[in-house]
Design a protein around this motif. Structure first.
Motif, PDB file in Angstrom:
ATOM      1  N   ALA A  31     103.907  59.103  60.057  1.00  0.00           N
ATOM      2  CA  ALA A  31     104.147  59.306  58.633  1.00  0.00           C
ATOM      3  C   ALA A  31     105.202  58.310  58.149  1.00  0.00           C
ATOM      4  N   ASP A  32     104.832  57.459  57.202  1.00  0.00           N
ATOM      5  CA  ASP A  32     105.737  56.423  56.656  1.00  0.00           C
ATOM      6  C   ASP A  32     106.241  55.450  57.723  1.00  0.00           C
ATOM      7  N   ASN A  33     105.581  55.427  58.876  1.00  0.00           N
ATOM      8  CA  ASN A  33     105.975  54.505  59.957  1.00  0.00           C
ATOM      9  C   ASN A  33     105.128  53.240  59.833  1.00  0.00           C
ATOM     10  N   PHE A  34     105.481  52.382  58.881  1.00  0.00           N
ATOM     11  CA  PHE A  34     104.702  51.179  58.613  1.00  0.00           C
ATOM     12  C   PHE A  34     104.639  50.287  59.853  1.00  0.00           C
ATOM     13  N   GLU A  35     105.769  50.175  60.554  1.00  0.00           N
ATOM     14  CA  GLU A  35     105.835  49.315  61.740  1.00  0.00           C
ATOM     15  C   GLU A  35     104.878  49.813  62.822  1.00  0.00           C
ATOM     16  N   GLY A  36     104.862  51.131  63.044  1.00  0.00           N
ATOM     17  CA  GLY A  36     103.993  51.690  64.074  1.00  0.00           C
ATOM     18  C   GLY A  36     102.520  51.553  63.728  1.00  0.00           C
ATOM     19  N   VAL A  37     102.174  51.808  62.466  1.00  0.00           N
ATOM     20  CA  VAL A  37     100.769  51.698  62.044  1.00  0.00           C
ATOM     21  C   VAL A  37     100.313  50.246  62.097  1.00  0.00           C
ATOM     22  N   GLU A  38     101.165  49.327  61.664  1.00  0.00           N
ATOM     23  CA  GLU A  38     100.832  47.894  61.754  1.00  0.00           C
ATOM     24  C   GLU A  38     100.584  47.488  63.197  1.00  0.00           C
ATOM     25  N   LEU A  39     101.432  47.968  64.093  1.00  0.00           N
ATOM     26  CA  LEU A  39     101.281  47.651  65.519  1.00  0.00           C
ATOM     27  C   LEU A  39      99.911  48.092  66.024  1.00  0.00           C
ATOM     28  N   ILE A  40      99.543  49.336  65.729  1.00  0.00           N
ATOM     29  CA  ILE A  40      98.265  49.876  66.198  1.00  0.00           C
ATOM     30  C   ILE A  40      97.097  49.071  65.639  1.00  0.00           C
ATOM     31  N   LEU A  41      97.117  48.808  64.334  1.00  0.00           N
ATOM     32  CA  LEU A  41      96.010  48.085  63.707  1.00  0.00           C
ATOM     33  C   LEU A  41      95.919  46.654  64.217  1.00  0.00           C
ATOM     34  N   ARG A  42      97.037  45.990  64.371  1.00  0.00           N
ATOM     35  CA  ARG A  42      97.022  44.598  64.842  1.00  0.00           C
ATOM     36  C   ARG A  42      96.465  44.508  66.260  1.00  0.00           C
ATOM     37  N   ILE A  43      96.805  45.485  67.101  1.00  0.00           N
ATOM     38  CA  ILE A  43      96.341  45.440  68.485  1.00  0.00           C
ATOM     39  C   ILE A  43      94.856  45.771  68.572  1.00  0.00           C
ATOM     40  N   VAL A  44      94.418  46.881  67.964  1.00  0.00           N
ATOM     41  CA  VAL A  44      93.028  47.306  68.145  1.00  0.00           C
ATOM     42  C   VAL A  44      92.056  46.377  67.414  1.00  0.00           C
ATOM     43  N   LEU A  45      92.524  45.727  66.328  1.00  0.00           N
ATOM     44  CA  LEU A  45      91.646  44.818  65.592  1.00  0.00           C
ATOM     45  C   LEU A  45      91.844  43.367  66.008  1.00  0.00           C
ATOM     46  N   GLY A  46      92.838  43.107  66.859  1.00  0.00           N
ATOM     47  CA  GLY A  46      93.079  41.742  67.321  1.00  0.00           C
ATOM     48  C   GLY A  46      93.472  40.800  66.206  1.00  0.00           C
ATOM     49  N   ARG A  47      94.239  41.303  65.243  1.00  0.00           N
ATOM     50  CA  ARG A  47      94.639  40.504  64.087  1.00  0.00           C
ATOM     51  C   ARG A  47      96.143  40.620  63.867  1.00  0.00           C
ATOM     52  N   ALA A  48      96.787  39.492  63.728  1.00  0.00           N
ATOM     53  CA  ALA A  48      98.234  39.486  63.508  1.00  0.00           C
ATOM     54  C   ALA A  48      98.600  39.443  62.035  1.00  0.00           C
ATOM     55  N   ALA A  75      95.683  54.223  55.850  1.00  0.00           N
ATOM     56  CA  ALA A  75      96.575  53.105  55.548  1.00  0.00           C
ATOM     57  C   ALA A  75      95.866  52.077  54.689  1.00  0.00           C
ATOM     58  N   VAL A  76      96.640  51.377  53.882  1.00  0.00           N
ATOM     59  CA  VAL A  76      96.136  50.283  53.056  1.00  0.00           C
ATOM     60  C   VAL A  76      97.012  49.072  53.313  1.00  0.00           C
ATOM     61  N   ASP A  77      96.385  47.891  53.488  1.00  0.00           N
ATOM     62  CA  ASP A  77      97.189  46.702  53.760  1.00  0.00           C
ATOM     63  C   ASP A  77      97.354  45.861  52.497  1.00  0.00           C
ATOM     64  N   SER A  78      98.026  44.714  52.647  1.00  0.00           N
ATOM     65  CA  SER A  78      98.347  43.862  51.506  1.00  0.00           C
ATOM     66  C   SER A  78      97.113  43.244  50.854  1.00  0.00           C
ATOM     67  N   ALA A  79      95.984  43.240  51.578  1.00  0.00           N
ATOM     68  CA  ALA A  79      94.720  42.732  51.017  1.00  0.00           C
ATOM     69  C   ALA A  79      93.859  43.863  50.468  1.00  0.00           C
ATOM     70  N   ASN A  80      94.468  45.063  50.361  1.00  0.00           N
ATOM     71  CA  ASN A  80      93.791  46.269  49.875  1.00  0.00           C
ATOM     72  C   ASN A  80      92.665  46.749  50.787  1.00  0.00           C
ATOM     73  N   GLN A  81      92.641  46.267  52.022  1.00  0.00           N
ATOM     74  CA  GLN A  81      91.706  46.812  52.999  1.00  0.00           C
ATOM     75  C   GLN A  81      92.187  48.211  53.394  1.00  0.00           C
ATOM     76  N   GLU A  82      91.230  49.115  53.600  1.00  0.00           N
ATOM     77  CA  GLU A  82      91.588  50.500  53.883  1.00  0.00           C
ATOM     78  C   GLU A  82      91.242  50.855  55.331  1.00  0.00           C
ATOM     79  N   PHE A  83      92.134  51.644  55.948  1.00  0.00           N
ATOM     80  CA  PHE A  83      91.996  51.991  57.356  1.00  0.00           C
ATOM     81  C   PHE A  83      92.128  53.498  57.533  1.00  0.00           C
ATOM     82  N   ASP A  84      91.198  54.061  58.264  1.00  0.00           N
ATOM     83  CA  ASP A  84      91.252  55.475  58.640  1.00  0.00           C
ATOM     84  C   ASP A  84      91.352  55.527  60.159  1.00  0.00           C
ATOM     85  N   VAL A  85      92.491  55.995  60.671  1.00  0.00           N
ATOM     86  CA  VAL A  85      92.702  56.091  62.120  1.00  0.00           C
ATOM     87  C   VAL A  85      92.634  57.562  62.508  1.00  0.00           C
TER      88      VAL A  85
END
Length: 277
Positions: A31-48, A75-85
């Motif tokens: 919850a509100d852990n932007f750093e943790g969610v970014e980490l998970i998404l970057r790793i599983v999607l292979g995108r930095a 989660a929503v990223d800076s490109a407005n892409q939406e993620f459901d984990v």
């Protein structure tokens, strides 16, 4: 030791065993852990390049025409892409139709009135499963749509993505280290500090432990309430069945005596029980 003290001690013991693989604990930690969610998404999607700008946990996503759903992490990223984990410990909860449903809900949420469909950003439904539900011994299972042209398959490219992450994977790469952290009960044994520090707070910090104990208490009370409601409904239906079989009251009169059952429900009960009379 009083009953309340015993229950509190049981909560503390349960808290020690919780992991990110437990959806209630994960959603609290993210919850509100932007750093943790970014980490998970970057790793599983292979995108930095993913930068999260919004995180909501246990979000009810309504569908006015059909079934709604509660998303574990939206989660929503800076490109407005939406993620459901989603965390799924049960194989049955990670079925293909469940993924399709969540994906459609994201699209409905994204597409606002007047928006051109060509402007819809990509959406990602990510299932992190405790078991290898696809049985392929792979860390990741990307699901994409393809156009079949003769014997050739071409990526459809509609921007809708589904991904399964194998929680049993134990490789020495980033995915393996991430899944190790999801299985770990000890924050000091985790690889990624963005996940460890929140787990540490809710397991070891006095204020964090108090928050988690309150959540566990609320969950216990809610479970007891649901059990009582189910028992009440079961008893009401059994009473209605007996009254219908006796035939001395109309359905309208029974509905007045048993307000938890609607007239439509009573009609269904009547159709069922009269088959055996």
């Amino acid at each position: 030791m009083s009953t309340a003290a015993q229950t509190h001690q049981q909560d503390l013991e349960r808290l020690k065993s919780l992991r990110y693989m437990d959806d209630d604990f994960m959603t609290v930690c993210l919850a509100d852990n932007f750093e943790g969610v970014e980490l998970i998404l970057r790793i599983v999607l292979g995108r930095a390049d993913i930068t999260v700008k919004s995180v909501r946990t246990q979000e009810l996503m309504k569908n006015l025409q059909g079934r709604s759903a509660v998303l574990d992490v939206h989660a929503v990223d800076s490109a407005n892409q939406e993620f459901d984990v989603e965390i799924q410990r049960s194989d049955a909860g990670a079925g293909a139709k469940r993924a399709r449903h969540n994906s459609s809900l994201l699209d409905t949420h994204i597409l606002k009135p007047g928006t051109d469909t060509g402007d819809i950003p990509d959406s990602y439904v990510i299932f992190i499963t405790e078991n290898d539900v696809m049985k392929g011994n792979q860390p990741l299972y990307p699901v994409e749509r393809y156009v079949v042209i003769g014997e050739e398959k071409v990526l459809f490219g509609d921007g809708s993505h589904i991904l399964y992450v194998n929680g049993k994977y134990k490789g020495n790469d980033e995915i393996g280290k991430l899944m190790h952290d999801f299985r770990s009960t000890n924050p000091e044994d985790m690889n990624y500090e963005a996940l460890a520090k929140r787990a540490r707070y809710f397991k070891q910090n006095e204020k964090g432990v108090a928050v988690m104990c309150k959540i566990l208490e609320d969950m216990r009370n809610e479970a007891a309430k649901e059990a009582a409601q189910k028992a009440e409904l079961k008893s009401a239906r059994e009473t209605a069945e007996r009254l219908i079989i006796k035939g001395k009251m109309t359905l309208e009169e029974i509905a007045e005596c048993i307000p938890v059952l609607s007239l439509d429900e009573l009609k269904e009960i009547e159709m069922r029980v009269m088959q055996f009379v």
